[in-house]
Motif scaffolding. Structure first.
Motif, PDB file in Angstrom:
ATOM      1  N   UNK A 237       0.827  -1.209   0.000  1.00  0.00           N
ATOM      2  CA  UNK A 237       0.000   0.000   0.000  1.00  0.00           C
ATOM      3  C   UNK A 237       0.860   1.257   0.000  1.00  0.00           C
ATOM      4  N   UNK A 238       0.268   2.331  -0.489  1.00  0.00           N
ATOM      5  CA  UNK A 238       0.897   3.650  -0.485  1.00  0.00           C
ATOM      6  C   UNK A 238      -0.180   4.670  -0.133  1.00  0.00           C
ATOM      7  N   UNK A 239       0.249   5.907   0.075  1.00  0.00           N
ATOM      8  CA  UNK A 239      -0.703   6.955   0.454  1.00  0.00           C
ATOM      9  C   UNK A 239      -0.445   8.220  -0.336  1.00  0.00           C
ATOM     10  N   UNK A 240      -1.519   8.949  -0.608  1.00  0.00           N
ATOM     11  CA  UNK A 240      -1.440  10.283  -1.202  1.00  0.00           C
ATOM     12  C   UNK A 240      -2.237  11.217  -0.312  1.00  0.00           C
ATOM     13  N   UNK A 241      -1.556  12.142   0.340  1.00  0.00           N
ATOM     14  CA  UNK A 241      -2.241  13.082   1.221  1.00  0.00           C
ATOM     15  C   UNK A 241      -2.930  14.162   0.392  1.00  0.00           C
ATOM     16  N   UNK A 242      -4.082  14.590   0.862  1.00  0.00           N
ATOM     17  CA  UNK A 242      -4.772  15.671   0.184  1.00  0.00           C
ATOM     18  C   UNK A 242      -6.242  15.702   0.545  1.00  0.00           C
ATOM     19  N   UNK A 243      -6.870  16.848   0.280  1.00  0.00           N
ATOM     20  CA  UNK A 243      -8.283  17.077   0.603  1.00  0.00           C
ATOM     21  C   UNK A 243      -9.073  17.122  -0.701  1.00  0.00           C
ATOM     22  N   UNK A 244      -9.799  16.071  -0.985  1.00  0.00           N
ATOM     23  CA  UNK A 244     -10.529  15.984  -2.254  1.00  0.00           C
ATOM     24  C   UNK A 244     -11.702  16.957  -2.336  1.00  0.00           C
ATOM     25  N   UNK A 245     -12.023  17.620  -1.241  1.00  0.00           N
ATOM     26  CA  UNK A 245     -13.063  18.646  -1.319  1.00  0.00           C
ATOM     27  C   UNK A 245     -12.527  19.935  -1.924  1.00  0.00           C
ATOM     28  N   UNK A 246     -11.186  19.997  -2.108  1.00  0.00           N
ATOM     29  CA  UNK A 246     -10.547  21.160  -2.713  1.00  0.00           C
ATOM     30  C   UNK A 246     -10.192  20.856  -4.171  1.00  0.00           C
TER      31      UNK A 246
ATOM     32  N   UNK B 191      -5.308  13.371  -8.879  1.00  0.00           N
ATOM     33  CA  UNK B 191      -5.604  12.620 -10.103  1.00  0.00           C
ATOM     34  C   UNK B 191      -4.365  12.538 -10.989  1.00  0.00           C
ATOM     35  N   UNK B 192      -3.649  13.635 -11.101  1.00  0.00           N
ATOM     36  CA  UNK B 192      -2.424  13.669 -11.911  1.00  0.00           C
ATOM     37  C   UNK B 192      -1.370  12.728 -11.315  1.00  0.00           C
ATOM     38  N   UNK B 193      -1.201  12.775 -10.008  1.00  0.00           N
ATOM     39  CA  UNK B 193      -0.211  11.916  -9.355  1.00  0.00           C
ATOM     40  C   UNK B 193      -0.567  10.446  -9.501  1.00  0.00           C
ATOM     41  N   UNK B 194      -1.844  10.137  -9.380  1.00  0.00           N
ATOM     42  CA  UNK B 194      -2.283   8.753  -9.555  1.00  0.00           C
ATOM     43  C   UNK B 194      -1.895   8.232 -10.940  1.00  0.00           C
ATOM     44  N   UNK B 195      -2.213   9.007 -11.959  1.00  0.00           N
ATOM     45  CA  UNK B 195      -1.965   8.559 -13.320  1.00  0.00           C
ATOM     46  C   UNK B 195      -0.474   8.472 -13.640  1.00  0.00           C
ATOM     47  N   UNK B 196       0.317   9.340 -13.015  1.00  0.00           N
ATOM     48  CA  UNK B 196       1.756   9.337 -13.293  1.00  0.00           C
ATOM     49  C   UNK B 196       2.510   8.305 -12.454  1.00  0.00           C
ATOM     50  N   UNK B 197       2.189   8.230 -11.156  1.00  0.00           N
ATOM     51  CA  UNK B 197       2.949   7.359 -10.248  1.00  0.00           C
ATOM     52  C   UNK B 197       2.372   5.950 -10.141  1.00  0.00           C
ATOM     53  N   UNK B 198       1.078   5.816 -10.408  1.00  0.00           N
ATOM     54  CA  UNK B 198       0.409   4.514 -10.304  1.00  0.00           C
ATOM     55  C   UNK B 198      -0.440   4.289 -11.558  1.00  0.00           C
TER      56      UNK B 198
ATOM     57  N   UNK C  93     -16.380  15.525  -9.965  1.00  0.00           N
ATOM     58  CA  UNK C  93     -15.172  16.072 -10.587  1.00  0.00           C
ATOM     59  C   UNK C  93     -14.026  15.064 -10.569  1.00  0.00           C
ATOM     60  N   UNK C  94     -13.783  14.441  -9.424  1.00  0.00           N
ATOM     61  CA  UNK C  94     -12.664  13.504  -9.331  1.00  0.00           C
ATOM     62  C   UNK C  94     -12.875  12.313 -10.261  1.00  0.00           C
ATOM     63  N   UNK C  95     -14.096  11.821 -10.327  1.00  0.00           N
ATOM     64  CA  UNK C  95     -14.399  10.712 -11.237  1.00  0.00           C
ATOM     65  C   UNK C  95     -14.177  11.136 -12.682  1.00  0.00           C
ATOM     66  N   UNK C  96     -14.611  12.333 -12.997  1.00  0.00           N
ATOM     67  CA  UNK C  96     -14.426  12.864 -14.349  1.00  0.00           C
ATOM     68  C   UNK C  96     -12.946  12.937 -14.712  1.00  0.00           C
ATOM     69  N   UNK C  97     -12.111  13.307 -13.766  1.00  0.00           N
ATOM     70  CA  UNK C  97     -10.674  13.401 -14.003  1.00  0.00           C
ATOM     71  C   UNK C  97     -10.035  12.040 -14.278  1.00  0.00           C
TER      72      UNK C  97
END
Length: 230
Positions: free
Chosen positions: A52-61, A69-76, A117-121
């Motif tokens: 497992x890994x983690x990405x910190x952040x507030x998805x309400x922002x 979303x960018x980090x997910x697609x690039x790193x994973x 929005x996040x799903x759309x990304x």
């Protein structure tokens, strides 16, 4: 949907339902990426997970959604399943507050608009995979509000409507599936204010989702929510 060999992103994955799902899917042979606002809580959760890994952040922002979303697609780049679990809820009585609209705005942004929005990304990325899925964690509140959660239910009803439309939109696409999970009261820190101690274990939610993925069962009622699917 296969239940092993996936790379799975789980928002709100450092505690409660999200962490229970992360544990279940991690034990089942999946790569897990959890997200949450607190780096400390994320690191504590990672100690309880394998692969497992983690990405910190507030998805309400919005800026965080775009960054994550960018980090997910690039790193994973193998990510093929996203679980939209992060949520917000305020417990109060409408005759005892003067700012219900402000509370409702926060709930609607976190529980509904941010998910859209996040799903759309991530959708263009998911659609390139041989097998992928979006899982939205909804609520029994879809089927009726509670006076102690007067505006929360409306946000989950909105999420339910969006999920149904998303599923219908992509029903001809054989490589993506859209799931909705309907937890009842669950014993988590999130629900402590409304008597969560009397709720079911978050592990039960995780178990039901795991079974549903294996059966391509797109609506996933849990506990008391099953009465609405008879």
């Amino acid at each position: 949907m296969k239940t092993a060999g996936n790379t799975i992103f789980i928002s709100g994955g450092s505690a409660g339902i999200g962490l229970a799902i992360a544990k279940k899917l991690s034990r089942s042979g999946n790569r897990i990426i959890i997200n949450g606002r607190s780096e400390e809580r994320l690191q504590s959760a990672l100690k309880q997970l394998d692969n497992a890994a983690a990405i910190q952040g507030d998805l309400s922002e919005e800026a965080d959604r775009i960054r994550i979303a960018k980090q997910l697609k690039e790193d994973y780049p193998e990510v093929n399943l996203i679980i939209n679990n992060a949520g917000a809820a305020f417990s109060y009585l409408l005759n005892e507050t003067l700012n219900a609209h402000q509370k409702a705005a926060i709930e609607m942004n976190t529980n509904y608009l941010s998910v859209i929005h996040f799903t759309e990304l991530l959708l263009p990325h998911l659609l390139q995979k041989a097998e992928s899925a979006v899982v939205n964690i909804s609520s029994i509140a879809v089927f009726g509000s509670h006076k102690l959660l007067p505006t929360y239910g409306a946000t989950k009803a909105a999420l339910h409507s969006y999920t149904a439309a998303l599923r219908s939109t992509y029903e001809e696409e054989k490589n993506i599936q859209i799931y909705e999970v309907y937890p009842p009261l669950v014993n988590t820190e999130f629900s402590a204010e409304i008597g969560g101690v009397n709720g079911i274990s978050p592990d039960e939610v995780a178990d039901e989702l795991f079974l549903a993925l294996g059966k391509n069962q797109f609506d996933v009622p849990v506990g008391d929510s099953k009465q609405f699917f008879k």
